[in-house]
Design an enzyme around this catalytic site. Structure first.
Site, PDB file in Angstrom:
ATOM      1  N   ARG A 190      14.017   1.633  -0.103  1.00 40.95           N
ATOM      2  CA  ARG A 190      13.198   1.834   1.088  1.00 40.95           C
ATOM      3  C   ARG A 190      12.516   3.191   0.954  1.00 40.95           C
ATOM      4  NH1 ARG A 190      13.443  -2.781   1.832  1.00 40.95           N
ATOM      5  NH2 ARG A 190      14.055  -3.959   3.684  1.00 40.95           N
ATOM      6  N   GLU A 219       4.532   2.717   5.040  1.00 38.64           N
ATOM      7  CA  GLU A 219       3.797   1.570   4.498  1.00 38.64           C
ATOM      8  C   GLU A 219       2.848   0.981   5.546  1.00 38.64           C
ATOM      9  OE1 GLU A 219       6.765  -1.130   2.982  1.00 38.64           O
ATOM     10  OE2 GLU A 219       7.598   0.426   1.713  1.00 38.64           O
ATOM     11  N   HIS A 237       5.309  -3.027  -2.192  1.00 40.66           N
ATOM     12  CA  HIS A 237       6.573  -3.603  -1.690  1.00 40.66           C
ATOM     13  C   HIS A 237       6.708  -5.073  -2.111  1.00 40.66           C
ATOM     14  CE1 HIS A 237       9.801  -2.996   1.649  1.00 40.66           C
ATOM     15  NE2 HIS A 237      10.217  -3.880   0.739  1.00 40.66           N
TER      16      HIS A 237
HETATM   17  C1  GLV Z   1      12.831  -6.356   0.939  1.00 38.88           C
HETATM   18  O1  GLV Z   1      12.505  -5.217   0.911  1.00 38.88           O
HETATM   19  C2  GLV Z   1      14.098  -6.796   1.463  1.00 38.88           C
HETATM   20  O2  GLV Z   1      14.822  -5.988   2.051  1.00 38.88           O
HETATM   21  O3  GLV Z   1      14.419  -7.970   1.300  1.00 38.88           O
END
Ligand code: GLV
Length: 276
Positions: A190, A219, A237
């Site tokens: 993250r 983001e 992402h």
């Molecule tokens: C993606 O970032 C997830 O947490 O599945």
């Protein structure tokens, strides 16, 4: 059903209709949801663990290799018609084979990243709030290290922790200063796990070699300096974004919601105390 871009803070959860009984997140991470607030309202939260582990680990490796060996720079170089001749130091990068990999967060994804590293004959260090059982450490060929030792010794640092108050800015200015000038940082966890402004400074000043980043603090906004630096590989992402895995995640979340609505126990409750 929610995605990680849906912010469900205590304020939003407090305004949900009382008929809302489940929040089925289509992601393994659920830091966008105030789970204690959901629990207080008796709302079950579910996530999608397991199905995206290998796909996400693959992508951490894609970023690691791309950042180590300057793949986007090389691609842009060729496209810009700058390739005139073979040169001894043209786009020279860092070796992956035989290097030391430091993993923060040795859960499902961290372990999958470690398993791949064995093929590259890497020395594997990890740091986590909980130490793995000795037999698992042995199977992975991974040694537990303090945060400081990991940062000082790793050639590659890959992040696989959930975003929690304790992991926010886990990598900041002080940590970046401990890393080798030749080190590569990979973040598929993250964004807020890394202090993005401090990272941009470290990359600009050559305090670390490069970074491969799939996640960002705000983001889809990215620290401007990061986008100007050649030694940063960025992605929007997408670490879990294989076609098959995104289908699996969607079906798992739908399965959790359907199970709950049919009166059975969903497979992936985050706050199972709501079911008790
Ligand atoms: C993606 O970032 C997830 O947490 O599945």
């Amino acid at each position: 059903m929610t995605q990680l871009t849906d912010r469900l803070g205590a304020d939003v959860i407090g305004q949900l209709d009382s008929t809302v009984k489940i929040i089925a997140q289509v992601a393994v991470g659920y830091d966008n949801i105030d789970v204690p607030a959901a629990t207080r309202r008796g709302i079950l939260v579910t996530n999608t663990p397991g199905v995206l582990t290998e796909t996400t680990a693959d992508f951490a490796w894609a970023l690691l290799m791309a950042a180590a060996r300057r793949v986007p720079e090389a691609h842009n170089f060729v496209h810009a018609a700058k390739w005139k001749t073979w040169l001894i130091d043209l786009l020279a990068g860092q070796d992956v084979y035989g290097a030391t990999l430091g993993i923060f967060g040795m859960g499902r994804i961290g372990q999958a990243v470690a398993r791949r590293a064995r093929g590259f004959k890497m020395r594997i260090l990890y740091h986590d709030a909980v130490r793995l059982p000795a037999d698992v450490e042995q199977e992975l060929g991974a040694s537990f290290a303090s945060k400081e030792d990991l940062l000082r010794e790793a050639d590659f640092v890959s992040l696989h922790v959930p975003l929690l108050p304790e992991t926010r800015h886990l990598i900041g200015q002080a940590e970046l200063r401990m890393m080798k000038p030749s080190a590569v940082l990979v973040n598929t966890a993250r964004g807020p796990v890394v202090d993005e402004a401090a990272l941009a400074d470290a990359l600009e000043n050559g305090r670390i070699w490069s970074a491969g980043l799939d996640v960002f603090e705000r983001e889809p906004v990215i620290e401007e300096k990061l986008l100007r630096l050649p030694n940063v590989v960025v992605a929007p992402h997408i670490a879990s974004a294989s076609i098959a895995t995104r289908k699996r995640m969607s079906m798992m979340a739908a399965g959790n919601a359907a199970a709950f609505l049919n009166g059975s126990r969903p497979a992936n409750p985050v706050n199972p105390e709501v079911l008790a």
